[in-house]
Motif scaffolding. Structure first.
Motif, mmCIF file in Angstrom:
data_model
loop_
_atom_site.group_PDB
_atom_site.id
_atom_site.type_symbol
_atom_site.label_atom_id
_atom_site.label_comp_id
_atom_site.label_asym_id
_atom_site.label_seq_id
_atom_site.Cartn_x
_atom_site.Cartn_y
_atom_site.Cartn_z
ATOM 1 N N CYS A 10 0.837 -1.194 0.000
ATOM 2 C CA CYS A 10 0.000 0.000 0.000
ATOM 3 C C CYS A 10 0.878 1.253 0.000
ATOM 4 C CB CYS A 10 -0.901 0.017 1.234
ATOM 5 S SG CYS A 10 -2.011 -1.403 1.350
ATOM 6 N N THR A 11 0.299 2.368 -0.364
ATOM 7 C CA THR A 11 0.989 3.652 -0.350
ATOM 8 C C THR A 11 0.710 4.360 0.969
ATOM 9 O OG1 THR A 11 0.807 3.873 -2.757
ATOM 10 C CG2 THR A 11 1.239 5.890 -1.491
ATOM 11 N N PHE A 12 1.749 4.669 1.723
ATOM 12 C CA PHE A 12 1.580 5.386 2.982
ATOM 13 C C PHE A 12 1.585 6.889 2.728
ATOM 14 C CE2 PHE A 12 3.571 7.870 6.368
ATOM 15 C CZ PHE A 12 2.694 7.628 7.414
ATOM 16 N N ILE A 13 0.659 7.598 3.362
ATOM 17 C CA ILE A 13 0.605 9.063 3.283
ATOM 18 C C ILE A 13 0.519 9.613 4.703
ATOM 19 C CG2 ILE A 13 -0.713 11.071 2.505
ATOM 20 C CD1 ILE A 13 -1.602 9.464 0.103
ATOM 21 N N ASP A 14 1.445 10.470 5.048
ATOM 22 C CA ASP A 14 1.449 11.122 6.358
ATOM 23 C C ASP A 14 0.221 12.034 6.453
ATOM 24 O OD1 ASP A 14 1.869 12.625 8.647
ATOM 25 O OD2 ASP A 14 3.912 13.244 8.117
ATOM 26 N N GLU A 15 -0.656 11.753 7.422
ATOM 27 C CA GLU A 15 -1.899 12.514 7.527
ATOM 28 C C GLU A 15 -1.669 14.006 7.731
ATOM 29 O OE1 GLU A 15 -3.950 10.745 10.837
ATOM 30 O OE2 GLU A 15 -2.893 11.977 12.311
ATOM 31 N N ASN A 16 -0.532 14.374 8.288
ATOM 32 C CA ASN A 16 -0.271 15.796 8.555
ATOM 33 C C ASN A 16 0.198 16.568 7.327
ATOM 34 O OD1 ASN A 16 -1.053 15.671 11.244
ATOM 35 N ND2 ASN A 16 1.007 15.177 11.970
ATOM 36 N N THR A 17 0.311 15.876 6.176
ATOM 37 C CA THR A 17 0.698 16.539 4.932
ATOM 38 C C THR A 17 -0.489 16.748 3.986
ATOM 39 O OG1 THR A 17 1.200 14.473 3.739
ATOM 40 C CG2 THR A 17 2.965 15.434 5.090
ATOM 41 N N VAL A 18 -1.670 16.303 4.395
ATOM 42 C CA VAL A 18 -2.830 16.289 3.490
ATOM 43 C C VAL A 18 -3.554 17.628 3.456
ATOM 44 C CG1 VAL A 18 -5.061 15.192 3.045
ATOM 45 C CG2 VAL A 18 -3.101 13.803 3.761
ATOM 46 N N LEU A 19 -3.662 18.277 4.606
ATOM 47 C CA LEU A 19 -4.409 19.534 4.730
ATOM 48 C C LEU A 19 -3.542 20.602 5.394
ATOM 49 C CD1 LEU A 19 -7.742 18.013 6.091
ATOM 50 C CD2 LEU A 19 -7.480 19.106 3.851
ATOM 51 N N PRO A 20 -3.914 21.862 5.257
ATOM 52 C CA PRO A 20 -3.185 22.924 5.968
ATOM 53 C C PRO A 20 -3.389 22.870 7.476
ATOM 54 C CG PRO A 20 -4.358 23.813 4.070
ATOM 55 C CD PRO A 20 -4.857 22.419 4.278
ATOM 56 N N ILE A 21 -4.376 22.081 7.935
ATOM 57 C CA ILE A 21 -4.606 21.906 9.358
ATOM 58 C C ILE A 21 -4.354 20.458 9.745
ATOM 59 C CG2 ILE A 21 -6.282 23.785 9.495
ATOM 60 C CD1 ILE A 21 -8.496 21.623 9.525
ATOM 61 N N THR A 22 -4.152 20.209 11.038
ATOM 62 C CA THR A 22 -3.994 18.854 11.551
ATOM 63 C C THR A 22 -5.019 18.635 12.658
ATOM 64 O OG1 THR A 22 -2.408 19.403 13.300
ATOM 65 C CG2 THR A 22 -1.516 19.006 11.083
ATOM 66 N N LYS A 23 -4.995 17.457 13.231
ATOM 67 C CA LYS A 23 -5.916 17.132 14.325
ATOM 68 C C LYS A 23 -5.812 18.151 15.458
ATOM 69 C CE LYS A 23 -6.636 13.568 17.860
ATOM 70 N NZ LYS A 23 -6.171 12.253 18.357
ATOM 71 N N LYS A 24 -4.620 18.659 15.728
ATOM 72 C CA LYS A 24 -4.411 19.593 16.839
ATOM 73 C C LYS A 24 -5.171 20.909 16.642
ATOM 74 C CE LYS A 24 0.208 17.817 17.913
ATOM 75 N NZ LYS A 24 1.657 18.152 17.962
ATOM 76 N N ASP A 25 -5.524 21.209 15.394
ATOM 77 C CA ASP A 25 -6.203 22.473 15.100
ATOM 78 C C ASP A 25 -7.722 22.400 15.199
ATOM 79 O OD1 ASP A 25 -3.744 23.825 14.331
ATOM 80 O OD2 ASP A 25 -3.780 22.551 12.542
ATOM 81 N N ILE A 26 -8.271 21.216 15.472
ATOM 82 C CA ILE A 26 -9.720 21.035 15.338
ATOM 83 C C ILE A 26 -10.494 21.318 16.619
ATOM 84 C CG2 ILE A 26 -11.490 19.278 14.903
ATOM 85 C CD1 ILE A 26 -9.734 18.221 12.661
ATOM 86 N N HIS A 27 -10.060 20.820 17.755
ATOM 87 C CA HIS A 27 -10.704 21.122 19.046
ATOM 88 C C HIS A 27 -12.192 20.751 19.045
ATOM 89 C CE1 HIS A 27 -6.971 23.248 19.684
ATOM 90 N NE2 HIS A 27 -7.259 24.121 18.732
ATOM 91 N N TYR A 28 -12.475 19.494 18.871
ATOM 92 C CA TYR A 28 -13.847 18.995 18.854
ATOM 93 C C TYR A 28 -14.003 18.001 19.999
ATOM 94 C CZ TYR A 28 -18.113 16.885 16.842
ATOM 95 O OH TYR A 28 -19.385 16.414 16.629
ATOM 96 N N ARG A 29 -14.361 18.516 21.164
ATOM 97 C CA ARG A 29 -14.412 17.678 22.358
ATOM 98 C C ARG A 29 -15.293 18.327 23.425
ATOM 99 N NH1 ARG A 29 -9.349 20.177 22.322
ATOM 100 N NH2 ARG A 29 -8.450 18.354 21.296
ATOM 101 N N SER A 30 -15.612 17.525 24.425
ATOM 102 C CA SER A 30 -16.303 18.022 25.612
ATOM 103 C C SER A 30 -15.646 17.389 26.835
ATOM 104 C CB SER A 30 -17.795 17.660 25.564
ATOM 105 O OG SER A 30 -17.979 16.279 25.824
ATOM 106 N N ARG A 31 -16.250 17.539 27.991
ATOM 107 C CA ARG A 31 -15.690 16.914 29.193
ATOM 108 C C ARG A 31 -15.861 15.398 29.171
ATOM 109 N NH1 ARG A 31 -18.492 20.151 34.007
ATOM 110 N NH2 ARG A 31 -20.225 19.996 32.519
ATOM 111 N N THR A 32 -16.766 14.901 28.343
ATOM 112 C CA THR A 32 -17.054 13.462 28.344
ATOM 113 C C THR A 32 -16.700 12.749 27.043
ATOM 114 O OG1 THR A 32 -19.336 13.923 27.660
ATOM 115 C CG2 THR A 32 -18.898 13.711 30.029
ATOM 116 N N TRP A 33 -16.355 13.468 25.996
ATOM 117 C CA TRP A 33 -15.989 12.817 24.744
ATOM 118 C C TRP A 33 -14.965 13.643 23.976
ATOM 119 C CZ3 TRP A 33 -17.372 16.206 20.949
ATOM 120 C CH2 TRP A 33 -18.496 17.021 21.167
ATOM 121 N N GLU A 34 -14.224 12.948 23.111
ATOM 122 C CA GLU A 34 -13.181 13.545 22.267
ATOM 123 C C GLU A 34 -13.385 13.052 20.843
ATOM 124 O OE1 GLU A 34 -10.760 15.138 20.247
ATOM 125 O OE2 GLU A 34 -10.036 15.600 22.274
ATOM 126 N N ARG A 35 -13.679 13.971 19.919
ATOM 127 C CA ARG A 35 -13.999 13.583 18.539
ATOM 128 C C ARG A 35 -13.109 14.284 17.516
ATOM 129 N NH1 ARG A 35 -17.010 9.261 17.987
ATOM 130 N NH2 ARG A 35 -18.476 10.032 16.439
#
Length: 278
Positions: free
Chosen positions: A66-91
């Motif tokens: 398979c072809t590996f692609i680093d997820e942090n090279t796909v978009l100008p943002i990464t998971k760290k930029d999203i902030h989609y969470r609450s006190r009881t869940w992390e999405r």
């Protein structure tokens, strides 16, 4: 002279396959890839694994071809930029993977590419294009917030009678690119920012890439879609625990199996019925 079935396969459209994954998916991922190669009745170009840059994942891709692609090279943002969470869940990671899928038109080279979740194994043969139509799978329930976000994002209500959140979907690169251009024109910002801006991130299930893309096509060209029941079975076990005999038994009723890693990733309270699904 080749048999009719072999002739159909040879003349079927070539597709790429895109699978976002993380290290904990490595238990199921070999079964997902093997099943794609066995059950997808199209010539397959490349299988791309979009994942964190980890040694185990890179080595896995090498051994599985398979072809590996680093997820942090796909978009100008990464998971760290999203902030989609609450006190009881992390999405945040869940949403990030959806955005990665929606940039598949930039990653794949085939005109069509199949996106499949890293926990979902096909157990029956699948064609996704026939007679000028793309086959979509459906179910009868969904999360109401998906449709609220769609209306804000696209400026119109969903008109399909069933849900398209079914763990795998064939995307057409040109149509996906057009959808993103329309989003950017409407919101005057990059498409991924528009998604983040349109969804209510206090809601645990606020956006669906599959629901958004399929309903976009449905609103444009319903006649270009063929819709069938998904017949997916969720299981809370390891894929390797199933015997071949048991898989064959399940294949009499289901098309695919999803091996969920945590309890509760099934229909949740407040899920909206989509009566009339085909």
């Amino acid at each position: 002279m080749p048999s009719p079935s072999k002739a159909r396969i040879r003349h079927a459209v070539t597709i790429d396959v895109l699978i976002p994954a993380i290290e904990k998916d490595l238990q199921t991922l070999p079964h997902v890839i093997d099943a794609v190669r066995k059950q997808v009745k199209h010539p397959i170009g490349r299988i791309l694994i979009v994942a964190p840059k980890k040694k185990r994942m890179i080595e896995f891709c090498r051994t599985k071809g398979c072809t590996f692609i680093d997820e942090n090279t796909v978009l100008p943002i990464t998971k760290k930029d999203i902030h989609y969470r609450s006190r009881t869940w992390e999405r945040s990671g869940w949403l990030f993977q959806q955005l990665l899928k929606l940039n598949g038109d930039k990653l794949c080279t085939a005109d069509y590419f199949l996106v499949i979740d890293a926990d979902t194994v096909l157990i029956t043969p699948h064609h996704f294009r026939a007679n000028g139509k793309t086959l979509f799978y459906s179910r009868n329930w969904s999360q109401p917030q998906y449709f609220v976000t769609y209306r804000k994002l696209m400026g119109r209500k969903v008109t399909a009678k069933s849900s398209f959140v079914t763990h795998y979907m064939l995307f057409e690169r040109s149509q996906l690119a057009q959808m993103k251009r329309e989003i950017e024109a409407k919101h005057q910002m990059p498409w991924y920012r528009a998604i983040l801006h349109s969804m209510n991130r206090s809601k645990q299930f606020a956006f669906s890439e599959f629901e958004t893309y399929a309903n976009y096509l449905y609103s444009k060209n319903r006649e270009g879609m063929k819709i069938q029941k998904a017949r997916n079975k969720g299981l809370h076990m390891n894929a390797g625990q199933l015997s071949k005999q048991k898989v064959n038994q399940l294949a009499e009723k289901y098309r695919s199996l999803s091996f969920h890693k945590r309890k509760g990733y099934v229909r949740t309270p407040g899920a909206k019925s989509r009566a009339g699904g085909r």
